[in-house]
Design a protein around this motif. Structure first.
Motif, PDB file in Angstrom:
ATOM      1  N   LYS A 131     -28.043  36.484   4.469  1.00 51.27           N
ATOM      2  CA  LYS A 131     -27.392  35.673   3.423  1.00 51.27           C
ATOM      3  C   LYS A 131     -26.192  36.404   2.845  1.00 51.27           C
ATOM      4  CE  LYS A 131     -30.605  34.220   0.499  1.00 51.27           C
ATOM      5  NZ  LYS A 131     -31.872  33.755  -0.110  1.00 51.27           N
ATOM      6  N   GLU A 132     -26.396  37.661   2.568  1.00 48.32           N
ATOM      7  CA  GLU A 132     -25.328  38.465   1.972  1.00 48.32           C
ATOM      8  C   GLU A 132     -24.148  38.575   2.950  1.00 48.32           C
ATOM      9  OE1 GLU A 132     -25.971  39.613  -1.234  1.00 48.32           O
ATOM     10  OE2 GLU A 132     -23.806  40.039  -1.162  1.00 48.32           O
ATOM     11  N   MET A 134     -23.317  36.759   5.395  1.00 51.49           N
ATOM     12  CA  MET A 134     -22.720  35.471   5.788  1.00 51.49           C
ATOM     13  C   MET A 134     -22.068  34.779   4.590  1.00 51.49           C
ATOM     14  SD  MET A 134     -23.043  34.690   9.060  1.00 51.49           S
ATOM     15  CE  MET A 134     -22.907  32.896   9.068  1.00 51.49           C
ATOM     16  N   SER A 135     -22.065  35.424   3.448  1.00 53.87           N
ATOM     17  CA  SER A 135     -21.600  34.750   2.228  1.00 53.87           C
ATOM     18  C   SER A 135     -20.090  34.555   2.169  1.00 53.87           C
ATOM     19  CB  SER A 135     -22.108  35.474   0.973  1.00 53.87           C
ATOM     20  OG  SER A 135     -23.423  35.017   0.686  1.00 53.87           O
ATOM     21  N   ASN A 137     -18.650  32.845   4.307  1.00 50.38           N
ATOM     22  CA  ASN A 137     -18.460  31.531   4.925  1.00 50.38           C
ATOM     23  C   ASN A 137     -19.049  30.462   4.023  1.00 50.38           C
ATOM     24  OD1 ASN A 137     -18.692  33.560   7.400  1.00 50.38           O
ATOM     25  ND2 ASN A 137     -17.503  31.775   8.039  1.00 50.38           N
ATOM     26  N   SER A 144     -26.783  25.640   3.732  1.00 51.37           N
ATOM     27  CA  SER A 144     -27.178  27.055   3.737  1.00 51.37           C
ATOM     28  C   SER A 144     -28.542  27.310   4.370  1.00 51.37           C
ATOM     29  CB  SER A 144     -27.207  27.591   2.306  1.00 51.37           C
ATOM     30  OG  SER A 144     -25.906  27.853   1.875  1.00 51.37           O
ATOM     31  N   ARG A 145     -29.542  26.537   3.972  1.00 52.14           N
ATOM     32  CA  ARG A 145     -30.891  26.826   4.462  1.00 52.14           C
ATOM     33  C   ARG A 145     -30.930  26.769   5.982  1.00 52.14           C
ATOM     34  NH1 ARG A 145     -36.172  23.238   3.210  1.00 52.14           N
ATOM     35  NH2 ARG A 145     -35.707  22.435   5.294  1.00 52.14           N
ATOM     36  N   ILE A 147     -28.426  27.052   8.058  1.00 53.31           N
ATOM     37  CA  ILE A 147     -27.581  28.100   8.641  1.00 53.31           C
ATOM     38  C   ILE A 147     -28.354  29.418   8.702  1.00 53.31           C
ATOM     39  CG2 ILE A 147     -25.503  29.510   8.255  1.00 53.31           C
ATOM     40  CD1 ILE A 147     -24.236  26.913   6.996  1.00 53.31           C
TER      41      ILE A 147
END
Ligand code: FES
Ligand code: FES
Lengths: 161, 745
Positions: A131-132, A134-135, A137, A144-145, A147
């Motif tokens: 998550k961090e 890829m943030s 994008n 988000s979920r 992805i």
């Protein structure tokens, strides 16, 4: 470098060679979209704030809107059009479809290129780190979920061709 | 022979492959010979007139073809109504480059056309401008004395004004056992779809245009272009193959369409105009809104007095309205209600429907006030809503077509683990963080309007369905194919859904959560008509075994016609094509609700939302760690795409509550954070555990499919559930959205 003169540059894009005569003020993003016709790479801000324009240059993810094309003379570039292996989708692409990791699809090429680059960096070890990392994008549709699930699945499957 | 229905199955998006390989094309991505690039220049003042617009230096630059301003623009339609689109509020539509008058900051005032994008953008900086500035008003709060009732118009049909007052609110409120009152302020928001607005116009000669436009309504843009530029409808084709998000921003034709068409017609060339991100803040927004809520209840928790008033901003030229205050009356009937909606015209552009317009604003005030009452009464918030559960629509006395909201509360609460909540604020902790549980209700209209669709079967037994409707990321392509598949008894692979082209059968703008019900019904009717046609033709064949059969007994499956009660009959549609020489069979049908019966029941979508937040009081950091939304929206055609709609909505709710806001500097009348670094939306790291439950809800009244729509409902309950959870965590009621850390300090 003269800013009013065109310059000859060579780019290898998705394993095809291109020779271009361009002015220095043209970004790599606009070269891809407007000169070469590879519109899979998206423009969401043109200011390095959204990640939609992410491509891989020599395997590393970069923002093509913040990159002047002349800076990449001689580089090997992979865009979303070059991520699949011919007809066979990259595992990340398949995982995106399976997890419904997009809605409008506009951030998707950037998310996928970013995910492929991120897995190559091999820094993420878990969901939180994905998550961090890829943030950069953004996804306005709120996918988000899906992805993160898609990237997780590929990371855990150890498959990152 | 019997195939399982595809309706109800989590089919992956049929266009998925195109989107993950970069092949899917969006409006600004079509190439054309000699394509010219347009770049828009925007006003830097808020109100006044342009005194000088000197384009000489810019025009002299190599590669600049033309610069259009109010001084040299070609003439366009004269009358206001010719500019009106399907979503135009009452008033006078804004006309780009009409004259030298500036009505708002960022108003488009010129278009530079050049042979490259870079040159157009550069030349735009070389235009010299002088203005005469006038005093302007852009602040809602300091102009509150100008609040007045909104004008009514066409738009009021789908957005009815508040119902008349019932009982005597003041008196009832005064004598209520418990009272709660609050003031709420919501900041301006801009849609900011990831794709920026773009139009590519292909000049096909003789005033014939093919237009790739970013829009939620191909016919809407077609109509606008034809009317404004005096073209025949049939000479204007608008295509929006893929749309990179819209969320309401594409409900009206935006100015890049006007600009690109104007330039193309004047220059007789192919032209593209793409806006940049800052320009995405120069048309349409969710309006800044002030709200006042006062609810009173008796000692058993029964509401007896409900007052809800909203004051929203609008422009000086249109009265944009949304449904902000009607919801309380629909959800929680009280004997004494007073609901009011007012507008303050300001020197801003007209607001524009933005995902869950009105509902996501109004329900925040309603559900926070409900939470406050529950707390004061010492009743569990879920229990309090069940005490006030409406079995019928109070103001009209009508029944609901269906309402499974009770199941939403119970199923979402169970899934969330609501029973673990200790009611006292500040009573739950995790490490050094405060933990809060909050809940809220969501509600939205289930509407349906007119649409048409066409079904064409070719001699290979495959079917093409056509509709002008767009797919803005909603899953429409997949859903329509599923509906056709079930109706025709054909596998998904045998059906092609052709869409987003104004030359196809009419579809309205895609918005308001009504597309599946509206276009889906039309697709269903067209497919049924195709079956009827096949059946009629089959009956003509004496050996078919169908001669005496009734259509109602026919079963269509994999290219054969069977009869329900006869194992012998199996008639191949191939025989029909053999007899007619292989000619395609085509049916085109309209579908709309029956006006005599449709209004007899109230049609609504509901949700219940449960949220957990963690608050770090020292740093002021708020995280939505978990959220569960249960939705009752009738039949879910595709649980996969529908779930994504709800998840996306929930993230919009998180954003509205905690992140996004466009800040206007009233000294300049200008939005200050017009970029994605300063206009904050949640990133992946902000999104944690999100869960969606679709509650079973049967509804044979809304439409034959039994669908209600899921586009907005995911947003509506989130902001109040989050703010209620923040109250539970911290004991602080923060009514102004978004809640940034400074508001907690
Ligand atoms: S377009 Fe490059 S980061 Fe947004
Ligand atoms: S899928 Fe639409 S922005 Fe991400």
């Amino acid at each position: 470098m003269d800013s009013t003169q065109t310059h000859g540059i060579n780019l290898s894009i998705n394993s095809s060679d291109y020779h271009l005569q361009i002015l220095p003020w043209v970004t790599l993003l606009d070269v891809l979209r407007e000169r070469i016709g590879l519109t899979g790479t998206k423009k969401g801000c043109d200011h390095g704030q959204c990640g939609a324009c992410t491509v891989l240059v020599d395997g590393k993810r970069i923002l093509s809107c913040l990159t002047l094309a002349v800076m990449k003379d001689g580089a090997a570039i992979t865009t979303i059009e070059g991520i699949a292996n011919g007809e066979k989708l990259h595992p990340i692409q398949q995982a995106f479809i399976d997890h419904d990791a997009f809605q409008c699809g506009y951030c998707t090429p950037g998310q996928i290129c970013s995910a492929v680059g991120m897995l190559q960096e091999a820094k993420a070890r878990n969901r939180e780190e994905i998550k961090e990392l890829m943030s950069g994008n953004l996804c306005r549709c709120g996918a988000s979920r899906g992805i993160v699930n898609a990237v997780m699945q590929v990371m855990e499957g150890g498959s990152n061709e | 022979m019997t195939k399982l229905p595809s309706i109800g199955k989590p089919i992956s998006r049929l266009e998925g492959r195109l989107k993950v390989t970069g092949i899917a094309k969006y409006a600004g991505e079509y190439q054309a010979p000699g394509l010219l690039y347009g770049y828009v220049v925007n006003s830097t003042i808020t109100k006044g007139t342009i005194k000088i617009i000197d384009t000489a230096d810019a025009k002299a630059l190599e590669g600049v073809i033309e610069i259009f301003t109010h001084e040299n623009r070609p003439s366009t339609a004269w009358f206001d109504f010719q500019y009106a689109d399907m979503d135009a509020p009452p008033g006078t539509v804004f006309k780009p480059l009409k004259d030298n008058e500036i009505k708002y900051n960022g108003q488009p005032i010129a278009l530079v056309v050049a042979d490259t994008f870079e040159m157009a953008r550069y030349a735009a900086t070389q235009i010299k401008l002088a203005y005469v500035e006038e005093k302007f008003e852009t602040d809602l709060e300091s102009n509150i004395d100008k609040a007045r009732k909104p004008k009514k118009g066409m738009a009021s049909m789908l957005k009815p004004p508040p119902p008349k007052p019932a009982g005597d609110f003041e008196k009832a409120y005064e004598s209520s056992f418990v009272q709660s009152s609050g003031e709420f302020k919501h900041g301006t928001e801009h849609h900011n779809p990831m794709e920026m607005f773009a139009t590519t116009v292909i000049y096909e000669g003789k005033n014939r245009l093919k237009i790739y436009d970013k829009t939620q309504g191909t016919v809407n843009s077609q109509m606008y272009v034809a009317n404004v530029f005096g073209l025949k409808m049939k000479n204007v084709q608008v295509i929006a193959p893929f749309v990179g998000g819209a969320f309401g921003s594409g409900l009206r034709p935006q100015y890049q369409l006007f600009m690109a068409v104007m330039a193309s017609l004047a220059l007789k060339r192919n032209v593209r105009v793409t806006l940049d991100r800052a320009q995405m803040f120069t048309f349409g927004h969710r309006p800044t809104t002030l709200q006042y809520a006062k609810f009173g209840a008796d000692e058993k928790g029964k509401l007896n007095a409900v007052y809800h008033k909203a004051i929203g901003e609008t422009s000086q030229f249109e009265d944009y309205t949304e449904i902000v205050v009607n919801w309380a009356g629909m959800l929680y009937p009280a004997e004494n209600t007073l609901l009011e909606h007012r507008l303050v015209p300001l020197d801003v552009y007209s607001p524009l429907d933005m995902r869950a317009p009105g509902g996501s604003t109004g329900m925040h005030a309603v559900e926070v006030t409900m939470d406050d009452l529950a707390y004061k009464l010492n009743i569990d918030p879920v229990e309090f809503r069940l005490i006030n559960y409406a079995e019928k629509d109070k103001s009209s006395g009508k029944e609901y077509s269906s309402k499974e909201l009770r199941k939403c509360y119970l199923q979402a609460a169970a899934k969330f683990g609501w029973e673990k909540r200790s009611p006292e604020p500040r009573s739950m902790k995790r490490g050094n963080k405060l933990v809060g549980y909050g809940m809220a209700t969501g509600i939205w209209d289930a509407n349906r309007i007119l649409a048409r669709a066409q079904a064409i079967m070719t001699s290979d037994g495959k079917v093409e369905i056509k509709s002008a409707v767009t797919d803005i990321g909603t899953g429409t392509i997949t859903i329509m194919t599923q509906i056709a598949s079930d109706e025709l008894g054909l596998p998904l692979e045998d059906i092609t859904f052709s869409f987003a082209d104004s030359s196809m059968p009419f579809a309205p703008i895609q918005g308001g959560s009504f597309t599946t019900a509206t276009v889906g019904s039309a697709v269903q009717v067209a497919c049924r008509a195709l079956n009827k046609e096949l059946f009629k033709k089959a009956k003509r064949d004496k050996d078919s075994g169908l001669a005496d059969a009734a259509f109602e007994d026919a079963v269509f499956s994999d290219g054969f016609i069977f009869l329900k009660n006869s194992a012998e009959v199996k008639y191949s549609v191939q025989e029909i094509f053999a007899a007619n020489g292989g000619k395609e069979i085509k049916t085109t049908n309209s579908s709309m609700p029956n006006p005599l019966t449709y209004g007899k029941k109230i049609k609504l979508v509901h949700s219940a939302v449960f949220v957990e937040v963690e608050v770090d009081e020292e740093l002021g950091i708020i995280e939505v760690t978990r959220a569960v939304t249960a939705v009752a929206a009738g039949k879910i055609i595709n649980p996969k795409t529908a779930e994504s709609q709800i998840l996306g909505g929930m993230i919009w709710g998180i954003s509205k509550a905690l992140h996004e806001e466009t800040i206007l500097d009233n000294q300049f009348g200008k939005y200050m954070n017009t970029n994605l670094a300063e206009y904050h939306i949640p990133v992946h790291a902000d999104i944690h555990d999100l869960d969606v439950v679709f509650v079973e809800e049967e509804d044979d009244f809304v439409n034959d499919l039994g669908v209600k729509g899921v586009g907005e409902i995911g947003v509506v309950g989130m902001p109040p559930a989050i703010t209620n959870a923040i109250f539970h965590a911290t004991g602080k009621r923060i009514n102004n959205l978004p809640i940034h850390f400074d508001k907690l300090l």
